[in-house]
Scaffold this motif. Structure first.
Motif, PDB file in Angstrom:
ATOM      1  N   ARG A  79       0.799  -1.233   0.000  1.00 56.79           N
ATOM      2  CA  ARG A  79       0.000   0.000   0.000  1.00 56.79           C
ATOM      3  C   ARG A  79       0.829   1.279   0.000  1.00 56.79           C
ATOM      4  NH1 ARG A  79      -3.477  -3.257   3.631  1.00 56.79           N
ATOM      5  NH2 ARG A  79      -5.260  -3.821   2.359  1.00 56.79           N
ATOM      6  N   TYR A  80       2.135   1.158  -0.086  1.00 58.01           N
ATOM      7  CA  TYR A  80       2.988   2.340   0.028  1.00 58.01           C
ATOM      8  C   TYR A  80       2.829   3.296  -1.154  1.00 58.01           C
ATOM      9  CZ  TYR A  80       7.047   5.292   0.703  1.00 58.01           C
ATOM     10  OH  TYR A  80       7.871   6.371   0.869  1.00 58.01           O
ATOM     11  N   LEU A  81       2.988   2.815  -2.364  1.00 61.56           N
ATOM     12  CA  LEU A  81       2.907   3.706  -3.520  1.00 61.56           C
ATOM     13  C   LEU A  81       1.515   4.314  -3.689  1.00 61.56           C
ATOM     14  CD1 LEU A  81       5.256   1.824  -6.000  1.00 61.56           C
ATOM     15  CD2 LEU A  81       5.756   3.856  -4.639  1.00 61.56           C
ATOM     16  N   PRO A  82       0.418   3.545  -3.542  1.00 66.40           N
ATOM     17  CA  PRO A  82      -0.898   4.204  -3.561  1.00 66.40           C
ATOM     18  C   PRO A  82      -1.049   5.225  -2.425  1.00 66.40           C
ATOM     19  CG  PRO A  82      -1.152   1.848  -3.889  1.00 66.40           C
ATOM     20  CD  PRO A  82       0.286   2.092  -3.527  1.00 66.40           C
ATOM     21  N   GLY A  83      -0.450   4.929  -1.280  1.00 62.47           N
ATOM     22  CA  GLY A  83      -0.480   5.869  -0.162  1.00 62.47           C
ATOM     23  C   GLY A  83       0.251   7.160  -0.492  1.00 62.47           C
ATOM     24  N   LEU A  84       1.333   7.058  -1.255  1.00 61.56           N
ATOM     25  CA  LEU A  84       2.051   8.263  -1.673  1.00 61.56           C
ATOM     26  C   LEU A  84       1.199   9.120  -2.592  1.00 61.56           C
ATOM     27  CD1 LEU A  84       5.693   7.056  -2.338  1.00 61.56           C
ATOM     28  CD2 LEU A  84       4.849   8.430  -0.437  1.00 61.56           C
ATOM     29  N   ARG A  85       0.388   8.494  -3.437  1.00 63.77           N
ATOM     30  CA  ARG A  85      -0.515   9.267  -4.299  1.00 63.77           C
ATOM     31  C   ARG A  85      -1.521  10.045  -3.443  1.00 63.77           C
ATOM     32  NH1 ARG A  85      -0.256   8.089  -9.799  1.00 63.77           N
ATOM     33  NH2 ARG A  85       0.789   6.134 -10.272  1.00 63.77           N
ATOM     34  N   VAL A  86      -2.059   9.394  -2.432  1.00 64.39           N
ATOM     35  CA  VAL A  86      -2.987  10.072  -1.519  1.00 64.39           C
ATOM     36  C   VAL A  86      -2.276  11.211  -0.803  1.00 64.39           C
ATOM     37  CG1 VAL A  86      -4.382   9.762   0.573  1.00 64.39           C
ATOM     38  CG2 VAL A  86      -4.468   8.038  -1.248  1.00 64.39           C
ATOM     39  N   CYS A  87      -1.052  10.959  -0.363  1.00 65.84           N
ATOM     40  CA  CYS A  87      -0.256  11.992   0.300  1.00 65.84           C
ATOM     41  C   CYS A  87      -0.013  13.159  -0.659  1.00 65.84           C
ATOM     42  CB  CYS A  87       1.060  11.393   0.772  1.00 65.84           C
ATOM     43  SG  CYS A  87       2.060  12.485   1.761  1.00 65.84           S
ATOM     44  N   GLY A  88       0.279  12.854  -1.910  1.00 63.97           N
ATOM     45  CA  GLY A  88       0.490  13.896  -2.906  1.00 63.97           C
ATOM     46  C   GLY A  88      -0.748  14.751  -3.100  1.00 63.97           C
ATOM     47  N   ALA A  89      -1.912  14.094  -3.184  1.00 65.62           N
ATOM     48  CA  ALA A  89      -3.172  14.843  -3.325  1.00 65.62           C
ATOM     49  C   ALA A  89      -3.408  15.720  -2.099  1.00 65.62           C
ATOM     50  CB  ALA A  89      -4.334  13.880  -3.538  1.00 65.62           C
ATOM     51  N   PHE A  90      -3.117  15.188  -0.922  1.00 67.10           N
ATOM     52  CA  PHE A  90      -3.262  15.961   0.310  1.00 67.10           C
ATOM     53  C   PHE A  90      -2.334  17.174   0.300  1.00 67.10           C
ATOM     54  CE2 PHE A  90      -1.841  16.749   4.706  1.00 67.10           C
ATOM     55  CZ  PHE A  90      -3.043  17.199   5.230  1.00 67.10           C
ATOM     56  N   PHE A  91      -1.082  16.979  -0.115  1.00 68.08           N
ATOM     57  CA  PHE A  91      -0.131  18.090  -0.187  1.00 68.08           C
ATOM     58  C   PHE A  91      -0.622  19.167  -1.145  1.00 68.08           C
ATOM     59  CE2 PHE A  91       4.145  15.937   1.128  1.00 68.08           C
ATOM     60  CZ  PHE A  91       3.640  15.728   2.393  1.00 68.08           C
ATOM     61  N   LEU A  92      -1.173  18.750  -2.286  1.00 67.91           N
ATOM     62  CA  LEU A  92      -1.701  19.721  -3.253  1.00 67.91           C
ATOM     63  C   LEU A  92      -2.842  20.530  -2.655  1.00 67.91           C
ATOM     64  CD1 LEU A  92      -1.687  17.783  -6.633  1.00 67.91           C
ATOM     65  CD2 LEU A  92      -0.561  19.958  -6.151  1.00 67.91           C
ATOM     66  N   LEU A  93      -3.757  19.842  -1.976  1.00 64.21           N
ATOM     67  CA  LEU A  93      -4.877  20.546  -1.353  1.00 64.21           C
ATOM     68  C   LEU A  93      -4.402  21.481  -0.244  1.00 64.21           C
ATOM     69  CD1 LEU A  93      -7.491  17.654  -1.165  1.00 64.21           C
ATOM     70  CD2 LEU A  93      -7.552  19.658  -2.662  1.00 64.21           C
ATOM     71  N   LEU A  94      -3.469  21.012   0.544  1.00 62.35           N
ATOM     72  CA  LEU A  94      -2.912  21.825   1.624  1.00 62.35           C
ATOM     73  C   LEU A  94      -2.241  23.080   1.065  1.00 62.35           C
ATOM     74  CD1 LEU A  94      -2.546  21.549   4.741  1.00 62.35           C
ATOM     75  CD2 LEU A  94      -0.306  20.589   4.247  1.00 62.35           C
ATOM     76  N   ALA A  95      -1.464  22.903   0.019  1.00 62.45           N
ATOM     77  CA  ALA A  95      -0.779  24.043  -0.590  1.00 62.45           C
ATOM     78  C   ALA A  95      -1.776  25.008  -1.217  1.00 62.45           C
ATOM     79  CB  ALA A  95       0.219  23.547  -1.632  1.00 62.45           C
ATOM     80  N   ALA A  96      -2.764  24.464  -1.907  1.00 64.74           N
ATOM     81  CA  ALA A  96      -3.769  25.327  -2.540  1.00 64.74           C
ATOM     82  C   ALA A  96      -4.503  26.140  -1.489  1.00 64.74           C
ATOM     83  CB  ALA A  96      -4.748  24.484  -3.346  1.00 64.74           C
ATOM     84  N   ARG A  97      -4.849  25.512  -0.394  1.00 59.94           N
ATOM     85  CA  ARG A  97      -5.548  26.211   0.691  1.00 59.94           C
ATOM     86  C   ARG A  97      -4.665  27.306   1.279  1.00 59.94           C
ATOM     87  NH1 ARG A  97      -5.410  25.715   6.128  1.00 59.94           N
ATOM     88  NH2 ARG A  97      -7.208  26.429   7.265  1.00 59.94           N
ATOM     89  N   ALA A  98      -3.415  26.977   1.537  1.00 55.96           N
ATOM     90  CA  ALA A  98      -2.501  27.951   2.150  1.00 55.96           C
ATOM     91  C   ALA A  98      -2.210  29.109   1.201  1.00 55.96           C
ATOM     92  CB  ALA A  98      -1.197  27.273   2.543  1.00 55.96           C
ATOM     93  N   LEU A  99      -2.081  28.823  -0.084  1.00 53.48           N
ATOM     94  CA  LEU A  99      -1.761  29.880  -1.049  1.00 53.48           C
ATOM     95  C   LEU A  99      -2.978  30.699  -1.445  1.00 53.48           C
ATOM     96  CD1 LEU A  99       0.751  27.857  -3.219  1.00 53.48           C
ATOM     97  CD2 LEU A  99       1.288  29.651  -1.548  1.00 53.48           C
ATOM     98  N   ARG A 100      -4.166  30.106  -1.322  1.00 49.80           N
ATOM     99  CA  ARG A 100      -5.397  30.805  -1.687  1.00 49.80           C
ATOM    100  C   ARG A 100      -5.795  31.839  -0.645  1.00 49.80           C
ATOM    101  NH1 ARG A 100      -9.171  26.706  -1.629  1.00 49.80           N
ATOM    102  NH2 ARG A 100      -9.747  27.329   0.445  1.00 49.80           N
ATOM    103  N   THR A 101      -5.588  31.518   0.595  1.00 46.62           N
ATOM    104  CA  THR A 101      -6.000  32.414   1.675  1.00 46.62           C
ATOM    105  C   THR A 101      -4.824  33.212   2.191  1.00 46.62           C
ATOM    106  OG1 THR A 101      -5.597  30.722   3.353  1.00 46.62           O
ATOM    107  CG2 THR A 101      -7.802  30.795   2.408  1.00 46.62           C
ATOM    108  N   ASP A 102      -5.104  34.308   2.820  1.00 44.61           N
ATOM    109  CA  ASP A 102      -4.044  35.052   3.504  1.00 44.61           C
ATOM    110  C   ASP A 102      -3.584  34.237   4.682  1.00 44.61           C
ATOM    111  OD1 ASP A 102      -5.754  38.203   3.051  1.00 44.61           O
ATOM    112  OD2 ASP A 102      -4.252  37.232   1.789  1.00 44.61           O
TER     113      ASP A 102
END
Length: 131
Positions: free
Chosen positions: A104-127
């Motif tokens: 489950r490691y590589l599929p887990g990394l994909r989930v982690c990647g999606a989470f990182f993208l959402l986290l970054a988008a949220r942080a960059l979108r808001t002040d």
């Protein structure tokens, strides 16, 4: 909230780099004992932890730049998880056996990647309200 998680993760990496590496290795591969950390890996993890903690603690433009970087890493993890970890592991570890990835490691990394993208988008979108 993401800054608090970043601070805590950075502090753990800085204080316990060997334990952090061992935990990550045990999560990732079936054969972690077949590889030896290169000499620079433990000090690198400690330094990375310090940088993450300080950047998250300070906030501001350094934190926004860090979050943009996290978003880029997330995109790579989402799209190319095997290539990402195999490149990093070739740099960080010595060993002749191939990595035996946990199921489950590589599929887990994909989930982690999606989470990182959402986290970054949220942080960059808001002040940065936590400043």
């Amino acid at each position: 909230m993401s800054r608090i998680v970043g601070i805590l993760t950075g502090v753990l990496m800085a204080l316990f780099p060997t334990k952090f590496l061992t935990t990550m290795q045990n999560l990732a591969v079936e054969n972690p004992d077949d590889f030896v950390d290169r000499r620079w890996v433990v000090p690198y993890v400690r330094a990375e932890g310090l940088v993450v903690a300080v950047v998250c603690l300070r906030g501001g433009s350094a934190y926004r730049a860090f979050m943009a970087f996290i978003g880029a890493v997330g995109a790579v993890l989402l799209l190319f998880p095997r290539q990402y970890v195999e490149f990093g592991n070739r740099l960080a570890y010595e060993g002749s056996a191939p990595f035996e990835w946990r199921k489950r490691y590589l599929p887990g990394l994909r989930v982690c990647g999606a989470f990182f993208l959402l986290l970054a988008a949220r942080a960059l979108r808001t002040d940065d309200r936590d400043e």
